[in-house]
Motif scaffolding. Sequence first.
Motif, mmCIF file in Angstrom:
data_model
loop_
_atom_site.group_PDB
_atom_site.id
_atom_site.type_symbol
_atom_site.label_atom_id
_atom_site.label_comp_id
_atom_site.label_asym_id
_atom_site.label_seq_id
_atom_site.Cartn_x
_atom_site.Cartn_y
_atom_site.Cartn_z
ATOM 1 N N PRO A 115 43.902 47.138 36.413
ATOM 2 C CA PRO A 115 44.798 47.041 35.692
ATOM 3 C C PRO A 115 44.877 47.690 34.319
ATOM 4 O O PRO A 115 44.983 48.587 34.200
ATOM 5 C CB PRO A 115 42.373 47.099 34.893
ATOM 6 N N THR A 120 41.732 46.272 29.997
ATOM 7 C CA THR A 120 40.586 46.518 29.974
ATOM 8 C C THR A 120 39.716 46.729 28.537
ATOM 9 O O THR A 120 38.887 46.529 28.610
ATOM 10 C CB THR A 120 40.908 47.978 30.722
ATOM 11 N N ASP A 170 39.406 51.532 33.943
ATOM 12 C CA ASP A 170 38.332 50.712 33.994
ATOM 13 C C ASP A 170 37.069 50.934 33.023
ATOM 14 O O ASP A 170 36.152 50.011 33.059
ATOM 15 C CB ASP A 170 38.274 50.305 35.384
ATOM 16 N N LEU A 173 36.363 48.699 31.013
ATOM 17 C CA LEU A 173 35.570 46.934 31.227
ATOM 18 C C LEU A 173 34.334 47.454 31.355
ATOM 19 O O LEU A 173 33.447 46.463 31.068
ATOM 20 C CB LEU A 173 36.064 46.859 32.637
ATOM 21 N N LEU A 212 36.190 42.789 36.942
ATOM 22 C CA LEU A 212 37.762 42.873 38.612
ATOM 23 C C LEU A 212 37.499 41.262 38.725
ATOM 24 O O LEU A 212 38.951 41.062 39.058
ATOM 25 C CB LEU A 212 36.881 42.981 38.672
ATOM 26 N N LEU A 231 41.809 51.400 41.233
ATOM 27 C CA LEU A 231 40.959 51.906 40.508
ATOM 28 C C LEU A 231 41.125 52.811 39.654
ATOM 29 O O LEU A 231 40.564 54.270 40.840
ATOM 30 C CB LEU A 231 39.221 51.470 40.223
#
Length: 391
Positions: A115, A120, A170, A173, A212, A231
């Motif tokens: 990511p 993100t 992440d 996220l 994801l 990740l």
Amino acid sequence: MTTPELALDADALVAAAKAVDGLEDFGDDSYREPLERLLWSLVHEADLNPIGRPAMAQRMLDILSTRLRVQEWLRRHPEILDEEIVAPLVIVGLPRTGTTMLHRTIAADNRMYAPLWYETRFPCPDLDWDFTAAGDRRIRDAKAEVKMMVDSNPDLLAVHPLDAMEPDEDIMLLEQSFYSFNIQALAHVPSFDAWIEAQDHTIGYEYLKLLLQFLQWQKKRSGQSGERWALKAPHHLHYMDLVFRIFPDARVVQSHRDPVETIPSLASMIANVWKVYSDSADPVEVGRQWARKFAKGMQHTIDVRRELGPERFLDLWFKDTVSQPLVEIGRVYDFLGMDLTPQASVEMARWQDSNRRELRPAHAYTLDQFGLTEEGLKEQFKGYREAFILK
């Protein structure tokens, strides 16, 4: 004609988010209580400055409008939910243990999905996106935000290599569900922090998996291919049980370094970010808050490791990843059961050469700046230091 400033008010932000694309479906209302509690803390505790108030309101609006867009993309393309997240590599460790360098080096292997910062921060593209970088507004917006942060506090670059186009954590996220500690790294929100720590974060990790899947689908439609995700987030130390519950075949690499060295460095990083958004950022409060938080999180991971057994984890030490990064990455690939191909090694070496630490400004700090002492940190992290540092 100037645009009115967004209010840090849940009803106003929800209405504004719906107006962005004319969408109504948030999927469910799990976002609502954490949003309201976070907004209360931002208004009453964070002491936001003229940059912080509109920036935080915009951040909340971005998250809400993203949630609406995600639901619309899922309606149009239900096959997104068919994407499989296979045996992700999850890099954890206390902040400042070399996890960023390790993550970005491994991500140079084109067999890895990673990511990027802009993904993100803005995981959902516009509804008319043409699957090209040139047509992706998120990249422009992310670059502008990074520039704003660095312009507001140039010392940030000495602490963390911010780059909108590089792989990043992440945790942002997870922030899309409001179930993360990311906002606490931007502002002082103690009431929200206490509440969110007491909650079950399964909702957040389920939404992380969904995002994801969506990002993987986007990457494939853009012509990328990969075998698994790489990740990275120290945040996962707090919820290692959920990592394995949501991603049962995850492979975790844990980086180790003495908390006496890492926690003051972390505090320096967070204090520098707080200064962007508040003129009264208290470095002593930063040190107290984040030392306690990561001492608790590290103990949680130790407990999970004890329950699951050692085969799910690979341990690396900071001094080794700094002195011989490609050797240590070879150990990671053995752990994953992947070949470290000559092409991947070349790309990793190239990334390492162009991102040497000496190319960035020096990072200076002391323990007492943040109300920390060597003795206090040794006591807080006693179990961790005995297990991994003093061996």
